[in-house]
Design an enzyme around this catalytic site. Sequence first.
Site, PDB file in Angstrom:
ATOM      1  N   GLU A 193       5.060  32.430  29.508  1.00 32.66           N
ATOM      2  CA  GLU A 193       4.434  33.684  29.076  1.00 32.66           C
ATOM      3  C   GLU A 193       4.389  33.799  27.567  1.00 32.66           C
ATOM      4  O   GLU A 193       3.415  34.316  26.998  1.00 32.66           O
ATOM      5  CB  GLU A 193       5.208  34.867  29.668  1.00 32.66           C
ATOM      6  CG  GLU A 193       4.553  36.233  29.454  1.00 32.66           C
ATOM      7  CD  GLU A 193       4.943  36.924  28.151  1.00 32.66           C
ATOM      8  OE1 GLU A 193       4.318  37.947  27.823  1.00 32.66           O
ATOM      9  OE2 GLU A 193       5.860  36.425  27.455  1.00 32.66           O
ATOM     10  N   GLU A 194       5.432  33.334  26.904  1.00 31.48           N
ATOM     11  CA  GLU A 194       5.498  33.492  25.452  1.00 31.48           C
ATOM     12  C   GLU A 194       4.427  32.687  24.728  1.00 31.48           C
ATOM     13  O   GLU A 194       4.104  32.985  23.583  1.00 31.48           O
ATOM     14  CB  GLU A 194       6.888  33.078  24.945  1.00 31.48           C
ATOM     15  CG  GLU A 194       8.031  33.919  25.474  1.00 31.48           C
ATOM     16  CD  GLU A 194       8.005  35.359  24.968  1.00 31.48           C
ATOM     17  OE1 GLU A 194       7.140  35.679  24.136  1.00 31.48           O
ATOM     18  OE2 GLU A 194       8.843  36.155  25.410  1.00 31.48           O
ATOM     19  N   HIS A 254      12.417  39.131  19.848  1.00 28.69           N
ATOM     20  CA  HIS A 254      12.182  37.735  19.466  1.00 28.69           C
ATOM     21  C   HIS A 254      13.185  37.244  18.416  1.00 28.69           C
ATOM     22  O   HIS A 254      12.864  36.372  17.605  1.00 28.69           O
ATOM     23  CB  HIS A 254      10.752  37.526  18.954  1.00 28.69           C
ATOM     24  CG  HIS A 254       9.738  37.503  20.055  1.00 28.69           C
ATOM     25  ND1 HIS A 254       8.397  37.284  19.831  1.00 28.69           N
ATOM     26  CD2 HIS A 254       9.865  37.669  21.393  1.00 28.69           C
ATOM     27  CE1 HIS A 254       7.733  37.319  20.975  1.00 28.69           C
ATOM     28  NE2 HIS A 254       8.613  37.562  21.942  1.00 28.69           N
ATOM     29  N   HIS A 307       8.881  36.625  33.567  1.00 29.84           N
ATOM     30  CA  HIS A 307       8.835  35.256  33.032  1.00 29.84           C
ATOM     31  C   HIS A 307      10.224  34.837  32.582  1.00 29.84           C
ATOM     32  O   HIS A 307      10.969  35.623  31.994  1.00 29.84           O
ATOM     33  CB  HIS A 307       7.827  35.146  31.885  1.00 29.84           C
ATOM     34  CG  HIS A 307       8.189  35.908  30.648  1.00 29.84           C
ATOM     35  ND1 HIS A 307       8.965  35.371  29.623  1.00 29.84           N
ATOM     36  CD2 HIS A 307       7.885  37.169  30.248  1.00 29.84           C
ATOM     37  CE1 HIS A 307       9.108  36.262  28.662  1.00 29.84           C
ATOM     38  NE2 HIS A 307       8.476  37.369  29.008  1.00 29.84           N
ATOM     39  N   ASP A 344      13.680  40.185  26.959  1.00 32.07           N
ATOM     40  CA  ASP A 344      12.380  39.523  26.995  1.00 32.07           C
ATOM     41  C   ASP A 344      12.551  38.088  27.484  1.00 32.07           C
ATOM     42  O   ASP A 344      12.524  37.157  26.701  1.00 32.07           O
ATOM     43  CB  ASP A 344      11.749  39.530  25.600  1.00 32.07           C
ATOM     44  CG  ASP A 344      10.339  38.970  25.593  1.00 32.07           C
ATOM     45  OD1 ASP A 344       9.693  38.985  26.655  1.00 32.07           O
ATOM     46  OD2 ASP A 344       9.896  38.501  24.528  1.00 32.07           O
ATOM     47  N   GLU A 355       8.732  43.459  31.957  1.00 35.07           N
ATOM     48  CA  GLU A 355       8.645  42.853  30.625  1.00 35.07           C
ATOM     49  C   GLU A 355       9.683  43.451  29.688  1.00 35.07           C
ATOM     50  O   GLU A 355      10.428  44.348  30.058  1.00 35.07           O
ATOM     51  CB  GLU A 355       7.247  43.056  30.039  1.00 35.07           C
ATOM     52  CG  GLU A 355       6.389  41.809  29.988  1.00 35.07           C
ATOM     53  CD  GLU A 355       6.943  40.728  29.066  1.00 35.07           C
ATOM     54  OE1 GLU A 355       7.969  40.942  28.388  1.00 35.07           O
ATOM     55  OE2 GLU A 355       6.343  39.643  29.032  1.00 35.07           O
TER      56      GLU A 355
END
Length: 1012
Positions: free
Chosen positions: A261-262, A360, A215, A227, A287
Amino acid sequence: MRRSTDPRNLLVRRGPLLVDGESAISELDPGFFPTGDAPKMSSTTRRRFNLIAFTPGPVTVISSLVYLALLIPLLLVHTIVPSAPKSNPKGVDLSEAWNDLQHLTSGFHPYNSHRNDEIHQWLLQRVGHILDASRKAHEDDAMGSVAPDVFVFDDQQSNLTFSGGGVGNKPITGVYFEGKNIIVYIRGLEDDKENWWDSPGGKPKGKGGVLVNAHYDSVSTGFGATDDGVGVVSVLQLIKFFTSPGNLPRKGLVLLLNNGEEDYLNGARAYSQHPLSKYTHTFLNLEGAGAGGRAALFRTTDIEVTRFYKSSPHPFGSVLAADGFKMGLIRSETDYAVFKGVLGLRGLDVAFIEPRARYHTDQDDVRHTSIDSVWHMLSAAIATTKGLVSYTGSEFDGRAPGKGMVNSGVGTHGVWFDLFGSSFAVFRLHTLFAISVTLLVVCPIVLFVIGIILSKMDKMYLFSIHETIPETKEKVSVRGLRGLFRYPIILVVSSGILIGLSYLLAKVNPFIVHSSSYAVWSMMLSSWIFMTWFLSCIADFFRPSALHRAYTFTWQLLVMWVLLVISTVYVNQHDIAAGYFIVFYFAGTFLATLISYLELFALPNKTRYAREQSQYPSRLGSNRSSRILSPSADELPTGGDNNGEIYDGEEEPTESSSLLGRQRRTTFANYTRTGRDLASSESGTYEDHSETGVFGEEQKWSASLPTWTWVLQFLFVGPVVIMFIGQLGLFLTSAMNQVGADGVGLLVVYIAIAVFSVLLLIPLSPFIHRFTYHVPTFLLLVFIATLIYNLAAFPFSAENRLKIFFVQELNLDTGRNQVSLTGVDPYVQDIIRAIPSASKENISCDSELDSGRRKCSWPGLAPEVVQDEPTDRWLSFNISKPSSQETKDTPVLHARLHVSGKNTRACRVNFERPIRDYSLPGSALDDRMPHTLPQGISEIRLWSRTWENVWTVDVQWDAEDMDELHGRVVCLWSDANQLGSIPALDELRLFAPPWVAISKLKDGLVEVSRGF
């Protein structure tokens, strides 16, 4: 007075006394010794320099070296990423991949950001450039290769209405999402040549293809390097690789760059509406849940696809993580869940897993990853994908695993794990079950049979207290019961201390594992080793026993047998393979126990030994224990004559004699030692290598036991346990040590480290009483130092930051502007006090949410996410007047909502009470993902591919529940790339302590709402 030479009156002591006494006895009766031969002087020298004898020197050195030789490589594998090749492999350009990653991560690019649109266009351009270069390479190829057919789909049409959440009877969340996926299809050499997707209702023919997914959206607070930037550039390089001359796939390859995706895996769900989703049967999902390091095989659907990962140059991962998902211990999800659970594909999930403190956050950037990490994921992706697209069997073309799913067949559950990051083991779960059952049945039978044989041969010294001489009915002590209950007591005490330390850390400094997990490991390991050694030495001092190893291994085998039973039940009933290491642990323990039982065959039969002891009593039990305590019943030969003159190796005392003998000194508790004893003590040991081969004060019959078999026992147990337990312990620590910031209780982390520490060190238990004091004393110092550090050190640093969660909420009804931080108390309040705008405000904190987390709020700086518009115009909506409709059950009310927001493409509608149903005109519905459930919908999330879209939402609710619709419309802003758009967030980044990391709490960084 003449010295007595009657062997019946000799008390055999340690040191030279024992030599003299035994020499006298051997001259009278060579058959006295169990071996049948009197010892020779040269045997002492040979035994003293035996490098593998069961004596303190060899035991300490060999055990320590084996542990170091295996633990150090495990640590290196876990912490160091294999280097990328200096020259580009064929079909791959690592410099190009690194440049792509730098461009991709130059800003935040969540779905709801303008940067996301820029990345979308850039990816299309990059794919075009790669394909142009590929066509040119084929034109220039001297072999005359033909470029493959490649189709690029910029999917701006797929949309879907579905639901999520709603555990038990709780209301669910409805979602409407418009996809912006990029799909590249490389036609395989054996694929159907027709463009079947262009025909309405067209279906693929032949064998299913392979899907590789990553993603390209990030979270609003992270740059998305791992990510999922590394996954994205890996997909780009896979396009380059499989369109290069000589690398064309036999089966078709679909490469998906999904967007969203998130936000609850929306991009993968949108892919389910594209025709190519019917074509792919297997998948590889790339991922990231960390920042750098190695990419681990996180989970797989079955053994058949897992075998293709085996060809990776540096495999890394364990089935333990996959079972963590099965058992609900890991709550986060990836696109894997959609591909497997919705589409029915069979595949693998490869992801970065550490450090979670950077996940994140703004440290998920290129500075905190490396080209080596890129190559680790890319090389695994190339090897796995190459195997999948080259496989022409029918393994993945069977019946569909569920309704509406592709005909991918049903796989076989498997067991898999890497060995030192260089090799990979994979086998069927049924094989593990069969081996487990076999071991559970066969091993006890083997030991039982050997025990019977030993009993028949009168050599079963285990569990024996005394032996009766048939002729005289005299009972002679053999002291075979010594040490029976020693090991469980020591194990419980030593392990209990680790559990106590776990509670202590969780109470005093719970987050120390966040930054100092190795200090916690060091504390646990050093504590257990020292305490086990100390207790073992005390037990060996008072009650020495040559059967210590045999009893210890017997107890270990019993415990492992119980654990293997539990593991086998989980394998059989729940397909849980996480206990695979127990099989190897049990097998090694069984072999070590078997050796202890086989050693008994070297002993004389007990009746012969009893006769010899009755005829020539050599000592009254243990010198150590008898000098402190009175001899116990099992230490005194019944009916023996012990009143004769005792020879102690000294001259007859006279008036001029010393108060203490020349060779005797009083020590602990008035225990009298000989000169040799003292010398041994001063050299760090209390061993006694007498002519008989008996160690110290152990049972005399133990002279016949081989002294080298302990090495085999240790090698059967030690390396296996270190490899499996060490690897799993490090893997779990990396996955769990920083979850405290997410609201997970850290006590379970400390207990897990304690349990794995015990499992890792248990192989030392049978031998640790032979250790010299040097290693345990050093580890005692390590324990003291690490304990002080773990209790007193500040748990966070700039490299291991505490993650806090930000959101700014603006209520247009009241005008209330509230900035909130959610984090662990008391740190979250300390952070807020460092913020200038909050220093003079009243800080309100909610009650504890979970595991110490609190949400604290204060009036903050006003957001500027919409330019040149008053705040009350940032969102707009209207609701039509409810209309009723009669049904068989109850009257139903209908209403239509129109929702829109300025400079955003994400809003949601929250309802005070759950509604019955909802729909959006033109949206697709999919029975595989129901958009509503009986418990109702409490919230509808709206996502659009266009900015400032107007959503039309039709809702239904039961008239008996409410006459009018009540709730709130919320619009979201997630773009923090422009400085000043969210001043409260900018201020927090500027003034927060360096040990603080900022992440998003909700879908939006700024959420503006209005009630209806």
